[in-house]
Design a protein around this motif. Sequence first.
Motif, short mmCIF file in Angstrom:
data_model
loop_
_atom_site.label_atom_id
_atom_site.label_comp_id
_atom_site.label_asym_id
_atom_site.label_seq_id
_atom_site.Cartn_x
_atom_site.Cartn_y
_atom_site.Cartn_z
N GLU A 22 0.84 -1.20 0.00
CA GLU A 22 0.00 0.00 0.00
C GLU A 22 0.88 1.25 0.00
OE1 GLU A 22 -4.01 1.17 2.27
OE2 GLU A 22 -2.31 1.02 3.63
N VAL A 23 0.40 2.30 -0.64
CA VAL A 23 1.10 3.58 -0.62
C VAL A 23 1.10 4.10 0.82
CG1 VAL A 23 1.05 5.97 -1.45
CG2 VAL A 23 0.43 4.09 -2.99
N GLU A 24 2.26 4.59 1.27
CA GLU A 24 2.41 5.01 2.66
C GLU A 24 1.37 6.04 3.09
OE1 GLU A 24 6.35 6.39 3.41
OE2 GLU A 24 7.26 4.42 3.17
N THR A 25 1.02 6.94 2.19
CA THR A 25 0.08 8.02 2.52
C THR A 25 -1.25 7.46 3.01
OG1 THR A 25 1.10 9.41 0.84
CG2 THR A 25 -1.07 10.07 1.62
N PHE A 26 -1.73 6.38 2.40
CA PHE A 26 -3.01 5.80 2.80
C PHE A 26 -2.91 5.16 4.18
CE2 PHE A 26 -3.54 5.25 -2.01
CZ PHE A 26 -4.11 6.50 -2.14
N SER A 27 -1.79 4.49 4.44
CA SER A 27 -1.58 3.89 5.77
C SER A 27 -1.55 4.97 6.83
CB SER A 27 -0.28 3.09 5.79
OG SER A 27 -0.29 2.04 4.85
N LEU A 28 -0.84 6.05 6.53
CA LEU A 28 -0.72 7.16 7.47
C LEU A 28 -2.08 7.77 7.77
CD1 LEU A 28 1.36 8.91 9.03
CD2 LEU A 28 1.40 10.42 7.05
N ALA A 29 -2.87 8.00 6.74
CA ALA A 29 -4.20 8.58 6.92
C ALA A 29 -5.08 7.69 7.78
CB ALA A 29 -4.85 8.82 5.56
N LEU A 177 3.99 1.88 29.58
CA LEU A 177 4.67 2.04 28.30
C LEU A 177 4.22 3.28 27.53
CD1 LEU A 177 4.75 -1.63 26.94
CD2 LEU A 177 6.56 -0.36 28.10
N LYS A 178 3.35 4.10 28.15
CA LYS A 178 2.81 5.26 27.46
C LYS A 178 3.91 6.19 26.95
CE LYS A 178 -0.55 9.01 27.68
NZ LYS A 178 0.29 9.85 26.82
N HIS A 179 4.94 6.41 27.78
CA HIS A 179 6.02 7.30 27.35
C HIS A 179 6.69 6.76 26.09
CE1 HIS A 179 9.39 10.07 27.46
NE2 HIS A 179 10.21 9.04 27.40
N GLN A 180 6.95 5.45 26.05
CA GLN A 180 7.57 4.85 24.87
C GLN A 180 6.65 4.95 23.66
OE1 GLN A 180 7.73 3.69 27.90
NE2 GLN A 180 9.63 2.58 28.32
N PHE A 181 5.34 4.75 23.87
CA PHE A 181 4.39 4.87 22.77
C PHE A 181 4.41 6.30 22.21
CE2 PHE A 181 1.46 1.25 24.38
CZ PHE A 181 2.30 0.32 23.79
N ASP A 182 4.41 7.29 23.11
CA ASP A 182 4.43 8.68 22.68
C ASP A 182 5.71 9.00 21.90
OD1 ASP A 182 2.00 9.06 23.92
OD2 ASP A 182 2.82 10.03 25.70
N GLU A 183 6.82 8.43 22.36
CA GLU A 183 8.11 8.70 21.74
C GLU A 183 8.22 8.05 20.36
OE1 GLU A 183 11.63 10.77 21.84
OE2 GLU A 183 10.15 10.72 23.44
N LEU A 184 7.70 6.82 20.24
CA LEU A 184 7.85 6.05 19.01
C LEU A 184 6.72 6.30 18.00
CD1 LEU A 184 8.95 2.62 20.54
CD2 LEU A 184 10.41 4.25 19.33
N GLY A 185 5.60 6.82 18.49
CA GLY A 185 4.42 6.97 17.65
C GLY A 185 4.66 7.62 16.30
N PRO A 186 5.28 8.80 16.24
CA PRO A 186 5.47 9.46 14.94
C PRO A 186 6.24 8.63 13.93
CG PRO A 186 5.92 10.99 16.73
CD PRO A 186 5.77 9.63 17.36
N SER A 187 7.17 7.80 14.41
CA SER A 187 7.97 6.97 13.50
C SER A 187 7.22 5.74 13.03
CB SER A 187 9.27 6.53 14.19
OG SER A 187 10.06 7.65 14.54
N PHE A 188 6.22 5.30 13.80
CA PHE A 188 5.51 4.05 13.49
C PHE A 188 4.10 4.28 12.95
CE2 PHE A 188 8.96 2.38 15.94
CZ PHE A 188 9.12 1.07 15.49
N ALA A 189 3.77 5.53 12.61
CA ALA A 189 2.40 5.81 12.16
C ALA A 189 2.04 5.03 10.90
CB ALA A 189 2.23 7.31 11.92
N VAL A 190 2.94 4.96 9.94
CA VAL A 190 2.67 4.22 8.70
C VAL A 190 2.50 2.74 9.00
CG1 VAL A 190 3.62 3.51 6.47
CG2 VAL A 190 3.78 5.90 7.19
N ALA A 191 3.37 2.19 9.85
CA ALA A 191 3.30 0.77 10.19
C ALA A 191 1.99 0.44 10.90
CB ALA A 191 4.49 0.38 11.08
N VAL A 192 1.55 1.33 11.80
CA VAL A 192 0.29 1.11 12.51
C VAL A 192 -0.88 1.12 11.53
CG1 VAL A 192 -1.34 2.10 14.18
CG2 VAL A 192 1.09 1.99 14.73
#
Length: 201
Positions: A22-29, A177-192
């Motif tokens: 999938e195109v990354e933009t769609f995953s991010l959205a 783990l909330k702090h780790q989620f907050d820290e890693l979230g922007p980098s893993f948005a496409v993967a999520v």
Amino acid sequence: RDVLAKYVAVASAAGLPLSLVEVETFSLARALAAQAPEPSLLVDIGARSTNFSIIEEGFVSLTHNVEIAGHDLTRATARGLNIQISRAEERKQTQGLTGGAGENQIAQLMVSYLDLLASEAERVLAIHERGGAKVARVILAGGSVRLPGLADYFKTKLNRPVEIADPFQKLLGPAELKHQFDELGPSFAVAVGLAEKVLAS
């Protein structure tokens, strides 16, 4: 099609079965739909390129890509301070745009690239708002958005609310783990976002 063929070939050579591409933009959205209930501009600043996308009700209505990103900020810092790339990355991440007295040189080295990104964001906003609804907020994603002071920089330049991507806000997880989620979230948005599509299919 050419790009897709390359990814399929790499996965095949590595012995990895492909269940979805999938195109990354769609995953991010998809990952950030809950964070963007109104028309929003997603700015995904990666290592090599930055993608600007307008999303409305979870769907992408406009997208634009430029070859300016986190690596350019690091290289500008390395050249300007005459230090190794690894050291420049460390200084960039710790001081960013908010260095104290005598430390604002790093911000000055990066600002020309950041101004270009802000100009591209303004252009995307203008194109959309000529015929569409006003964009309510800007959401920053990607590995470079934890740069200290970056959100405030875009808030000032674009004159609207700016948030950091939080793709884990809909997911359940241990509170510790909330702090780790907050820290890693922007980098893993496409993967999520991609994982959400796979789980829903």
